[in-house]
Design a protein around this motif. Structure first.
Motif, short mmCIF file in Angstrom:
data_model
loop_
_atom_site.label_atom_id
_atom_site.label_comp_id
_atom_site.label_asym_id
_atom_site.label_seq_id
_atom_site.Cartn_x
_atom_site.Cartn_y
_atom_site.Cartn_z
N PRO A 84 1.70 2.77 -3.59
CA PRO A 84 0.76 3.84 -4.52
C PRO A 84 1.06 5.43 -3.26
CG PRO A 84 -0.18 1.79 -4.85
CD PRO A 84 1.65 1.68 -3.42
N MET A 85 0.26 5.20 -2.30
CA MET A 85 0.43 6.31 -0.92
C MET A 85 1.30 7.51 -1.43
SD MET A 85 0.12 7.10 2.66
CE MET A 85 -0.16 7.79 3.60
N PHE B 16 0.96 -1.14 0.11
CA PHE B 16 -0.16 -0.16 -0.05
C PHE B 16 0.69 0.74 0.23
CE2 PHE B 16 -2.78 -2.69 2.98
CZ PHE B 16 -2.94 -2.92 1.70
N ARG C 166 -6.17 0.00 2.75
CA ARG C 166 -6.00 0.58 1.34
C ARG C 166 -6.18 2.07 1.36
NH1 ARG C 166 -7.50 -2.77 -1.73
NH2 ARG C 166 -5.62 -3.71 -1.76
N GLY D 16 -2.29 10.19 1.40
CA GLY D 16 -1.42 10.60 0.98
C GLY D 16 -1.97 12.07 -0.13
N ILE E 120 0.62 8.89 -4.41
CA ILE E 120 -0.84 9.69 -4.84
C ILE E 120 -0.08 10.98 -4.40
CG2 ILE E 120 -2.44 10.28 -3.70
CD1 ILE E 120 -3.55 7.63 -4.49
N TRP F 32 -4.44 5.74 0.63
CA TRP F 32 -4.32 6.87 -0.29
C TRP F 32 -5.63 7.88 -0.09
CZ3 TRP F 32 -5.83 3.01 -4.54
CH2 TRP F 32 -5.25 1.39 -4.14
#
Length: 254
Positions: A78-79, A75, A137, A144, A82, A141
């Motif tokens: 992707p965070m 996770f 998740r 972030g 972003i 996100w």
């Protein structure tokens, strides 16, 4: 005079890296120091200059923590991506609209955070799962995106807000939250470095020595946090939040 100025800034940058690696908030030391020491330069240029030492400290802290703390690898990548994009958007927005309204807003949030952390003795002392993997998740996100934008647009307290989010929304303890916060903060700092460098708003003759000092401070701070554990980090968290509150209150009242 320039050598003495660089030495002064490096001293503040070392302290900023040390504190930031433990609990965030290094910008409260480094940013005022460079604004006061180099008043002949524009504020965007000075802010841009601080992003290189901040990035070096974040990377060092992330490296130290990742060697000893398990990271949510599925996770966090992707965070970070972003947060990188959101930080760039925040920096771009800053060049078009003022951010003066952020201080009162951030002050209220920080006071609430301080009171809650002070009264909840078990806050961040143990890591426990409070959400499903899918919820984790999504929350990471969204966090972030919001905090990444905040870092590019305003900045102070970003590391502390990340740690708070990881504890309250994901269920991490202070140590694990600090480890993940350093990774995300490295992404937002890198985004800001690229943005300000593209605009020609970095004084490299000051930024690189400050980066070395910040990196050294971050190395010691992260090692100390890992050695001392959650209780030590909690105390530092409260001290940094209190200092941030006083700083924002002073700026609003003067």
């Amino acid at each position: 005079m320039e050598y003495s100025t660089i030495l002064t800034l490096c001293s503040f940058s070392f302290l900023a890296g040390f504190i930031d690696a433990i609990i965030g908030g290094g910008g409260l030391i480094q940013t005022p120091a460079i604004l006061f020491t180099l008043p002949q330069y524009s504020v965007p240029t000075l802010i841009g200059t601080t992003k290189i030492p901040s990035l070096s400290g974040s990377l060092m802290g992330a490296f130290q923590y990742s060697r000893r703390v398990a990271v949510a690898g599925r996770f966090i990548g992707p965070m970070m991506a972003i947060a990188f994009g959101a930080s760039w958007l925040g920096a771009w927005t800053l060049t078009r609209v003022p951010n003066s309204f952020m201080k009162p807003f951030a002050l209220v949030i920080l006071v609430a955070v301080f009171i809650y952390t002070l009264t909840q003795k078990s806050f961040g002392q143990v890591s426990h799962r409070i959400v499903t993997a899918q919820q984790q998740r999504l929350r990471m996100w969204v966090m972030g995106a919001i905090i990444g934008f905040y870092d590019g647009f305003f900045g102070p307290g970003t590391g502390s807000f990340l740690i708070l989010g990881f504890i309250t929304l994901i269920g991490f303890d202070f140590l694990k939250a600090s480890a993940h916060a350093k990774l995300v903060n490295a992404a937002t700092n890198l985004s800001c470095v690229l943005f300000f460098a593209n605009k020609g708003l970095i004084l490299y003759s000051f930024a690189f020595p400050m980066a070395l000092a910040n990196l050294s401070g971050a190395f010691l701070g992260a090692r100390l946090a890992i050695l001392k554990g959650n209780r030590f980090i909690r105390v530092f968290f409260l001290l940094v939040i209190a200092a941030t509150i006083l700083r924002f209150a002073w700026d609003l009242l003067t």
